[in-house]
Write a protein that holds these residues in place. Structure first.
Motif, PDB file in Angstrom:
ATOM      1  N   GLU A  91       0.986   4.084  -2.922  1.00 13.73           N
ATOM      2  CA  GLU A  91       0.752   5.500  -2.666  1.00 13.73           C
ATOM      3  C   GLU A  91       1.961   6.339  -3.066  1.00 13.73           C
ATOM      4  O   GLU A  91       1.819   7.441  -3.612  1.00 13.73           O
ATOM      5  CB  GLU A  91       0.430   5.703  -1.178  1.00 13.73           C
ATOM      6  N   ARG A  92       3.173   5.818  -2.827  1.00 20.48           N
ATOM      7  CA  ARG A  92       4.393   6.539  -3.203  1.00 20.48           C
ATOM      8  C   ARG A  92       4.479   6.669  -4.728  1.00 20.48           C
ATOM      9  O   ARG A  92       4.851   7.732  -5.253  1.00 20.48           O
ATOM     10  CB  ARG A  92       5.597   5.800  -2.649  1.00 20.48           C
ATOM     11  N   ARG A 144       0.835  -1.206   0.000  1.00 21.77           N
ATOM     12  CA  ARG A 144       0.000   0.000   0.000  1.00 21.77           C
ATOM     13  C   ARG A 144       0.869   1.255   0.000  1.00 21.77           C
ATOM     14  O   ARG A 144       0.579   2.216  -0.728  1.00 21.77           O
ATOM     15  CB  ARG A 144      -0.914  -0.019   1.228  1.00 21.77           C
ATOM     16  N   VAL A 145       1.922   1.247   0.813  1.00 19.56           N
ATOM     17  CA  VAL A 145       2.814   2.403   0.857  1.00 19.56           C
ATOM     18  C   VAL A 145       3.498   2.617  -0.484  1.00 19.56           C
ATOM     19  O   VAL A 145       3.610   3.757  -0.983  1.00 19.56           O
ATOM     20  CB  VAL A 145       3.856   2.234   1.982  1.00 19.56           C
ATOM     21  N   GLY A 157       1.965   6.629  -6.821  1.00 18.24           N
ATOM     22  CA  GLY A 157       0.956   7.610  -7.234  1.00 18.24           C
ATOM     23  C   GLY A 157       1.399   9.027  -6.973  1.00 18.24           C
ATOM     24  O   GLY A 157       1.145   9.937  -7.776  1.00 18.24           O
ATOM     25  N   LEU A 158       2.094   9.241  -5.856  1.00 16.61           N
ATOM     26  CA  LEU A 158       2.579  10.574  -5.536  1.00 16.61           C
ATOM     27  C   LEU A 158       3.648  11.027  -6.527  1.00 16.61           C
ATOM     28  O   LEU A 158       3.657  12.189  -6.980  1.00 16.61           O
ATOM     29  CB  LEU A 158       3.137  10.590  -4.108  1.00 16.61           C
TER      30      LEU A 158
END
Length: 415
Positions: free
Chosen positions: A300-301, A296-297, A303-304
């Protein structure tokens, strides 16, 4: 002269009581009138003396017993030796000993209860209890996952106790037992097991109760098919595990218990979870959660990073700049259109003004025309409406003045 004694017990009074001898004789006479009968019970004491054997016959379901005397020749005629704990039926005559005030049975015949008879009675009891719903699956309670305290009913210094305790502690070392050691065969087995069950059931900290016994002959396991014990288990509020004998043994306790263990060892494994297995499950779950969190991290990273790499993030004002240019163009277009509409409206207003001026009475007057009015303001429309010498008002382009006709218009035209 003394008064005669009352004939009936109901006629006795404090002033006219029966002596002890009279009461004893009355009871003896009543008992002597009883017929011979067949009675069944369990031998709890057996004491042969010369030609007579004295034994105590106990009811297998409740704590009641009677003394019995039986000739030794009747005992020796049995197909198997008579021993303590045997189930027998005997033909006897009740007798009352007046000197000691005791009731006993004088037996004529004694026979062992066959295994077939016992099995038939167990089967009848099984059908009766099943019809009442005692064995229904819906009434069984779930076994707690991790009990605070385990109640254990088992024989004194028995292998079954060691099997349950050692296997349970091998799986969960912190397990706590509340142990009641009782007779698990013989005449007192039912009473002691039921009393221990009720005692453990009354302890709030006990979450589950195990009734355990090792294997044995069919007649040795009969107490665990006793109706009193079955109903006591059915009425208990605490879940009960049955661990009687081996897998092939099927006492009625197995049917009423909330869970049946094939052996005492199996009960020790069922009553508590395996700490090593549960720890492995926790480790597996933690590893899965950790890997899911890492994924998940990373997602999200990623996507960022994708968002930061976009042009709008490189020049945040670019989007505002484009919109500002669009707003300026729209404002210029709106201003141009508004000015054009205002010019057209001004032209239309000027055109209308000129039309109004051209069509106004003042414009007519400026072309040399005049408006003649009577003194009351009425406009002269016909020469016949004008009288000679009448003061008329004449309005011209720049002012007005008064006039008086000197003659009528019609008369002048004819002269």
């Amino acid at each position: 002269m003394t008064s005669p004694l009352p004939d009936k017990a109901a006629d006795t009074t404090a002033e006219q009581p029966w002596p002890v001898r009279v009461l004893s004789l009355k009871i003896s006479d009543y008992v002597d009138r009883m017929s011979q009968l067949w009675v069944e019970g369990q031998v709890v004491q057996f004491n042969p003396r010369g030609g007579t054997a004295f034994l105590t016959l106990r009811d297998p379901d409740v704590d009641m017993s009677l003394s019995v005397s039986v000739p030794m020749n009747a005992v020796n005629a049995m197909p198997i030796p008579l021993a303590q704990g045997a189930r027998v039926v005997l033909q006897a005559k009740p007798t009352f000993w007046t000197k000691r005030g005791t009731l006993q049975l004088e037996a004529r015949q004694i026979r062992p209860v066959g295994i077939g008879d016992l099995l038939a009675r167990v089967e009848i009891l099984k059908r009766t209890l099943a019809a009442e719903g005692v064995f229904d699956v819906g009434r069984k309670r779930p076994i707690p996952f991790l009990p605070h305290r385990v109640g254990l009913i088992t024989g004194r210094n028995s292998a079954a106790e060691k099997d349950v305790v050692e296997n349970a502690r091998r799986r969960w070392p912190a397990v706590v037992f509340e142990i009641r050691e009782v007779a698990v065969q013989g005449s007192s087995a039912v009473t002691e097991v039921v009393e221990a069950l009720r005692e453990l059931d009354a302890i709030p900290a006990v979450d589950v109760i195990v009734i355990a016994r090792g294997g044995g002959a069919l007649e040795e396991l009969l107490p665990f098919s006793n109706e009193a014990m079955i109903r006591a288990v059915a009425q208990a509020r605490t879940p009960v595990i049955s661990a009687i004998g081996h897998d092939v043994d099927t006492p009625l306790l197995d049917l009423v218990a909330d869970w049946r263990a094939s052996t005492p060892t199996d009960a020790g494994k069922k009553v508590v979870p395996d700490a090593a297995h549960e720890r492995a499950l926790v480790d597996t779950a933690r590893d899965r959660v950790r890997r899911a969190l890492v994924r998940r991290v990373e997602a999200e990273r990623s996507g960022l990073r994708s968002l930061v790499s976009r042009p709008v993030m490189a020049d945040p004002v670019a989007l505002v700049r484009v919109r500002r240019q669009e707003v300026a163009a729209l404002r210029a277009r709106a201003t141009s259109r508004m000015e054009a509409r205002l010019h057209r409206a001004a032209d239309q207003a000027e055109h209308l003004r000129r039309q109004v001026v051209a069509l106004s009475p003042q414009s007519t007057l400026e072309r040399g025309y005049a408006v003649v009015q009577h003194r009351d303001g009425r406009i002269v429309m016909d020469q016949d409406d004008v009288g000679v010498g009448e003061l008329l008002r004449v309005r011209v382009a720049r002012g007005d003045f008064g006039v008086r006709p000197v003659s009528a218009g019609a008369d002048d035209s004819t002269s």
